[in-house]
Design a protein around this motif. Structure first.
Motif, PDB file in Angstrom:
ATOM      1  N   ALA A 186       0.817  -1.323   0.041  1.00 17.27           N
ATOM      2  CA  ALA A 186       0.014  -0.104  -0.037  1.00 17.27           C
ATOM      3  C   ALA A 186       0.921   1.355   0.050  1.00 17.27           C
ATOM      4  CB  ALA A 186      -0.923   0.021   1.334  1.00 17.27           C
ATOM      5  N   ARG A 187       1.914   1.160   0.729  1.00 18.70           N
ATOM      6  CA  ARG A 187       2.684   2.390   0.797  1.00 18.70           C
ATOM      7  C   ARG A 187       3.711   2.522  -0.359  1.00 18.70           C
ATOM      8  NH1 ARG A 187       2.732   1.048   6.473  1.00 18.70           N
ATOM      9  NH2 ARG A 187       2.034   3.002   7.564  1.00 18.70           N
ATOM     10  N   ALA A 188       3.845   1.644  -1.030  1.00 20.14           N
ATOM     11  CA  ALA A 188       4.608   1.488  -2.527  1.00 20.14           C
ATOM     12  C   ALA A 188       3.850   1.901  -3.585  1.00 20.14           C
ATOM     13  CB  ALA A 188       5.345   0.299  -2.535  1.00 20.14           C
ATOM     14  N   GLY A 189       2.290   2.072  -3.454  1.00 18.82           N
ATOM     15  CA  GLY A 189       1.366   2.659  -4.417  1.00 18.82           C
ATOM     16  C   GLY A 189       0.391   1.482  -4.829  1.00 18.82           C
ATOM     17  N   ALA A 190       0.490   0.408  -4.515  1.00 17.35           N
ATOM     18  CA  ALA A 190      -0.528  -0.790  -4.940  1.00 17.35           C
ATOM     19  C   ALA A 190      -1.829  -0.453  -4.285  1.00 17.35           C
ATOM     20  CB  ALA A 190       0.167  -2.037  -4.862  1.00 17.35           C
ATOM     21  N   LYS A 191      -3.048  -0.769  -4.863  1.00 16.95           N
ATOM     22  CA  LYS A 191      -4.392  -0.875  -4.289  1.00 16.95           C
ATOM     23  C   LYS A 191      -4.250  -2.371  -3.736  1.00 16.95           C
ATOM     24  CE  LYS A 191      -9.071  -0.980  -5.389  1.00 16.95           C
ATOM     25  NZ  LYS A 191     -10.246  -0.993  -6.274  1.00 16.95           N
ATOM     26  N   VAL A 192      -4.752  -2.247  -2.392  1.00 19.28           N
ATOM     27  CA  VAL A 192      -4.485  -3.386  -1.652  1.00 19.28           C
ATOM     28  C   VAL A 192      -5.745  -3.941  -0.768  1.00 19.28           C
ATOM     29  CG1 VAL A 192      -3.441  -4.488   0.339  1.00 19.28           C
ATOM     30  CG2 VAL A 192      -1.930  -3.161  -1.108  1.00 19.28           C
ATOM     31  N   THR A 193      -6.272  -5.243  -0.787  1.00 13.44           N
ATOM     32  CA  THR A 193      -7.301  -5.605  -0.224  1.00 13.44           C
ATOM     33  C   THR A 193      -6.762  -6.945   0.494  1.00 13.44           C
ATOM     34  OG1 THR A 193      -8.694  -5.226  -1.790  1.00 13.44           O
ATOM     35  CG2 THR A 193      -9.622  -6.721  -0.540  1.00 13.44           C
ATOM     36  N   VAL A 194      -7.231  -7.221   1.859  1.00 14.38           N
ATOM     37  CA  VAL A 194      -7.047  -8.466   2.664  1.00 14.38           C
ATOM     38  C   VAL A 194      -8.384  -8.916   2.816  1.00 14.38           C
ATOM     39  CG1 VAL A 194      -6.354  -8.851   5.081  1.00 14.38           C
ATOM     40  CG2 VAL A 194      -4.859  -6.902   3.740  1.00 14.38           C
ATOM     41  N   ILE A 195      -8.351 -10.172   2.678  1.00 14.56           N
ATOM     42  CA  ILE A 195      -9.751 -10.978   2.729  1.00 14.56           C
ATOM     43  C   ILE A 195      -9.203 -12.003   3.798  1.00 14.56           C
ATOM     44  CG2 ILE A 195     -11.107 -12.590   1.917  1.00 14.56           C
ATOM     45  CD1 ILE A 195     -10.715 -11.577  -0.802  1.00 14.56           C
ATOM     46  N   HIS A 196     -10.110 -11.996   5.171  1.00 17.51           N
ATOM     47  CA  HIS A 196      -9.656 -12.787   6.158  1.00 17.51           C
ATOM     48  C   HIS A 196     -11.000 -13.324   6.721  1.00 17.51           C
ATOM     49  CE1 HIS A 196      -7.140 -13.600   9.695  1.00 17.51           C
ATOM     50  NE2 HIS A 196      -8.116 -13.602  10.215  1.00 17.51           N
ATOM     51  N   ARG A 200     -11.452 -10.081  12.825  1.00 20.47           N
ATOM     52  CA  ARG A 200     -10.262  -9.316  12.686  1.00 20.47           C
ATOM     53  C   ARG A 200      -9.132  -9.984  12.237  1.00 20.47           C
ATOM     54  NH1 ARG A 200     -11.807  -9.248  18.169  1.00 20.47           N
ATOM     55  NH2 ARG A 200     -12.340  -6.953  18.172  1.00 20.47           N
ATOM     56  N   PRO A 201      -7.843  -9.416  11.852  1.00 22.37           N
ATOM     57  CA  PRO A 201      -6.822 -10.468  11.448  1.00 22.37           C
ATOM     58  C   PRO A 201      -5.974 -10.336  12.863  1.00 22.37           C
ATOM     59  CG  PRO A 201      -6.433  -7.763  11.285  1.00 22.37           C
ATOM     60  CD  PRO A 201      -7.810  -7.980  11.569  1.00 22.37           C
ATOM     61  N   LEU A 202      -4.943 -11.060  12.740  1.00 21.69           N
ATOM     62  CA  LEU A 202      -3.896 -11.223  13.936  1.00 21.69           C
ATOM     63  C   LEU A 202      -4.445 -11.650  15.026  1.00 21.69           C
ATOM     64  CD1 LEU A 202      -1.932  -7.820  12.945  1.00 21.69           C
ATOM     65  CD2 LEU A 202      -1.040 -10.052  12.461  1.00 21.69           C
ATOM     66  N   ASN A 203      -5.121 -13.000  14.855  1.00 20.53           N
ATOM     67  CA  ASN A 203      -5.726 -13.495  16.117  1.00 20.53           C
ATOM     68  C   ASN A 203      -5.181 -13.697  17.248  1.00 20.53           C
ATOM     69  OD1 ASN A 203      -8.026 -13.778  14.003  1.00 20.53           O
ATOM     70  ND2 ASN A 203      -7.163 -15.655  13.312  1.00 20.53           N
ATOM     71  N   ILE A 222      -5.714   0.351   2.759  1.00 20.50           N
ATOM     72  CA  ILE A 222      -5.788  -1.041   2.796  1.00 20.50           C
ATOM     73  C   ILE A 222      -7.231  -1.214   3.111  1.00 20.50           C
ATOM     74  CG2 ILE A 222      -5.217  -3.230   3.965  1.00 20.50           C
ATOM     75  CD1 ILE A 222      -2.571  -1.858   4.699  1.00 20.50           C
ATOM     76  N   LYS A 223      -7.951  -2.027   2.149  1.00 19.03           N
ATOM     77  CA  LYS A 223      -9.319  -2.503   2.426  1.00 19.03           C
ATOM     78  C   LYS A 223      -9.430  -3.768   2.841  1.00 19.03           C
ATOM     79  CE  LYS A 223     -13.673  -3.492  -0.278  1.00 19.03           C
ATOM     80  NZ  LYS A 223     -14.391  -3.558  -1.832  1.00 19.03           N
ATOM     81  N   PHE A 224     -10.218  -4.020   3.885  1.00 20.75           N
ATOM     82  CA  PHE A 224     -10.512  -5.289   4.561  1.00 20.75           C
ATOM     83  C   PHE A 224     -11.967  -5.908   4.393  1.00 20.75           C
ATOM     84  CE2 PHE A 224      -7.361  -3.257   7.120  1.00 20.75           C
ATOM     85  CZ  PHE A 224      -6.466  -4.025   7.306  1.00 20.75           C
ATOM     86  N   LEU A 225     -11.805  -7.239   4.113  1.00 20.86           N
ATOM     87  CA  LEU A 225     -12.872  -7.938   4.011  1.00 20.86           C
ATOM     88  C   LEU A 225     -13.016  -9.228   5.040  1.00 20.86           C
ATOM     89  CD1 LEU A 225     -13.108  -8.446   0.092  1.00 20.86           C
ATOM     90  CD2 LEU A 225     -14.560  -6.924   1.441  1.00 20.86           C
ATOM     91  N   PHE A 226     -13.625  -8.888   6.133  1.00 21.60           N
ATOM     92  CA  PHE A 226     -13.524  -9.622   7.111  1.00 21.60           C
ATOM     93  C   PHE A 226     -14.808 -10.739   7.461  1.00 21.60           C
ATOM     94  CE2 PHE A 226     -11.491  -6.084   9.414  1.00 21.60           C
ATOM     95  CZ  PHE A 226     -10.232  -6.665   9.167  1.00 21.60           C
ATOM     96  N   ASN A 227     -14.735 -11.680   7.829  1.00 20.49           N
ATOM     97  CA  ASN A 227     -15.626 -13.097   8.121  1.00 20.49           C
ATOM     98  C   ASN A 227     -15.855 -13.569   6.463  1.00 20.49           C
ATOM     99  OD1 ASN A 227     -15.959 -13.174  10.810  1.00 20.49           O
ATOM    100  ND2 ASN A 227     -17.078 -10.940  10.653  1.00 20.49           N
ATOM    101  N   ALA A 228     -14.690 -13.491   5.788  1.00 19.55           N
ATOM    102  CA  ALA A 228     -14.987 -13.833   4.419  1.00 19.55           C
ATOM    103  C   ALA A 228     -14.143 -14.822   4.043  1.00 19.55           C
ATOM    104  CB  ALA A 228     -14.864 -12.681   3.540  1.00 19.55           C
ATOM    105  N   LYS A 229     -14.798 -16.068   3.528  1.00 20.17           N
ATOM    106  CA  LYS A 229     -13.990 -17.320   2.951  1.00 20.17           C
ATOM    107  C   LYS A 229     -13.684 -17.382   1.462  1.00 20.17           C
ATOM    108  CE  LYS A 229     -13.721 -22.289   3.757  1.00 20.17           C
ATOM    109  NZ  LYS A 229     -14.672 -23.209   4.453  1.00 20.17           N
TER     110      LYS A 229
END
Length: 449
Positions: A186-196, A200-203, A222-229
């Motif tokens: 994200a800091r280097a310029g990419a669009k980022v999505t985390v699917i978890h 929440r992450p880092l359980n 950073i975009k998050f998609l939680f409770n997603a499989k």
């Protein structure tokens, strides 16, 4: 009939394997080792070191952004290709240096994957090798996701070697690797999505501090998609479609590249352990207090591949020392698992050592919970840090520190002071009796008590 015979044969040329082989060789034993990839192992080649080398440039950018308008008038721009060149200065010399250091001690090196033929015989390529003792130090590998289109998923190795940063990256999994890479990208310029798959992450980290990290991660894009499989990945003409289940609905997101960061598992599937009567589980090679296999007593294991302790690089040295000592002198040295701090090298760092709040309250009748945001403290204000918070857990009866959790700049360093305190069973008074330099991040430790 075995082509070669050794006193000790080590499987895995990473930190733990190398350390064991060297110590045994120095003791006069005839030792050999094999590595299926480059000698050096995950940490210096495909993990800790290259990750932190890439992280360095993003730290500069983060610092500059926080100080923009406070003496900084022009922000730096990250150039991914140059970041990669810098990283290679650390990784490129490792394999040759590692193999040379083994050979200097008389350790015979092989290249290739090992598999057991019997309790005391293995194959490496066309070689059939016999040994009195075997040491398994093969580490971890990415968890394979049983989904349609899994072949399109890249792994952590691929991210660290990216020549060009993709426009949009999806990380499947919000653990250490997924979160650290998401921050870098994200800091280097990419669009980022985390699917978890969880809420929440880092359980394994403090949920209150994780929530702070998530909110700040969103601010850097950073975009998050939680409770997603995730259940399917399809390749299109230009992009991939990542399908996932969320709230009982099937949805999808497009991405230039998709990375599997769902976790890591012991790398033991190609060893044919059954042939050697080596006991194992999904957690790894089953070992006793001497790091000796519970079934085949001529097999030891150390490092991340065992079912003992945490998969952390800081434990490979002590475990390798335990194994080599027991091979050389017989089982006299029991493995000692000290207090081990953990760090997620996002910016800010998220850290933990000792008990969680939930664990502490289950173990002790009364627990003091010192939980506070410290962004108004001098150290944070001096660099305009957006997040700085802590949670310190204290046994109210003894006043002993039993757990500490910090999020903020240089938290990966500060947490070591709490690790020392917990390891030495120090009380609040013990810590406050120590004089730290001022103003420093270490000085803040006493304020947290």
């Amino acid at each position: 009939m075995a082509n070669k015979k050794f006193d000790v044969f080590v499987i895995g040329g990473g930190s733990a394997g190398q350390a064991t082989a060297k110590t045994c060789a120095e003791a006069g034993l005839k030792v050999a080792i094999t590595e299926r990839r480059d000698y050096g192992g995950t940490c210096p080649l495909r993990g800790c070191d290259p990750k932190k080398a890439l992280l360095a440039a993003t730290e500069v950018l983060e610092f500059a952004k926080n100080m923009n308008g406070n003496g900084i008038v022009k922000l730096p721009r990250l150039l991914w290709s140059d970041m990669q060149k810098f990283k290679k200065k650390f990784t490129k010399p490792v394999p040759k240096a590692a193999e040379d250091s083994l050979k200097e001690l008389g350790v015979i090196t092989f290249s290739g994957a090992a598999s057991f033929l019997s309790e005391n015989t293995i194959t490496v390529g066309d070689e059939v090798i016999q040994a009195n003792k075997f040491v398994i130090a093969t580490g971890l590998k990415p968890l394979a996701l049983p989904i349609e289109g899994a072949e399109y998923l890249e792994e952590s190795d691929d991210f660290l070697d990216l020549k060009k940063l993709p426009e949009h990256i999806v990380f499947v999994g919000g653990g250490y690797v997924g979160m650290e890479f998401a921050h870098m990208a994200a800091r280097a310029g990419a669009k980022v999505t985390v699917i978890h798959s969880h809420e929440r992450p880092l359980n394994s980290f403090d949920p209150d501090l994780v929530d702070m990290l998530v909110e700040y991660s969103k601010k850097i894009g950073i975009k998050f998609l939680f409770n997603a499989k995730v259940n399917k990945v399809k390749k299109g003409k230009k992009k991939f479609k990542v399908y996932y289940e969320q709230n009982e609905k099937t949805k999808h997101i497009k991405a230039s590249m998709v990375f599997n960061t769902a976790g890591r598992v012991p790398a033991i599937d190609t060893l044919d352990l059954e042939n050697a009567k080596v006991s194992f589980s999904e957690k790894g090679i089953e070992v006793n207090e001497y790091l000796q296999n519970t079934k085949n007593k001529n097999v030891y294991a150390c490092g991340d591949v065992t079912d003992h302790g945490l998969p952390l690089t800081s434990m490979t040295g002590p475990e390798a020392n335990t194994v080599s000592a027991n091979i050389i002198a017989g089982n006299k040295t029991k493995v000692n698992t000290p207090v081990i701090p953990s760090v997620v090298y996002t910016l800010p760092n998220l850290t933990s050592v000792g008990l969680s709040e939930e664990e502490a309250k289950k173990r002790y009748k009364n627990v003091l919970v010192n939980y506070e945001s410290a962004t108004d403290w001098f150290n944070a204000k001096r660099i305009n840090a957006p997040i700085y918070a802590y949670k310190v857990l204290i046994n109210e009866r003894t006043k002993a520190i039993v757990g500490a959790h910090i999020i903020g700049p240089h938290a990966g360093e500060t947490i070591n002071l709490f690790s020392l305190a917990i390891r030495k069973e120090m009380t609040i008074e013990d810590m406050k009796a120590i004089v730290f330099t001022y103003p420093s991040w270490g000085y803040d430790v006493n304020r947290m008590l």
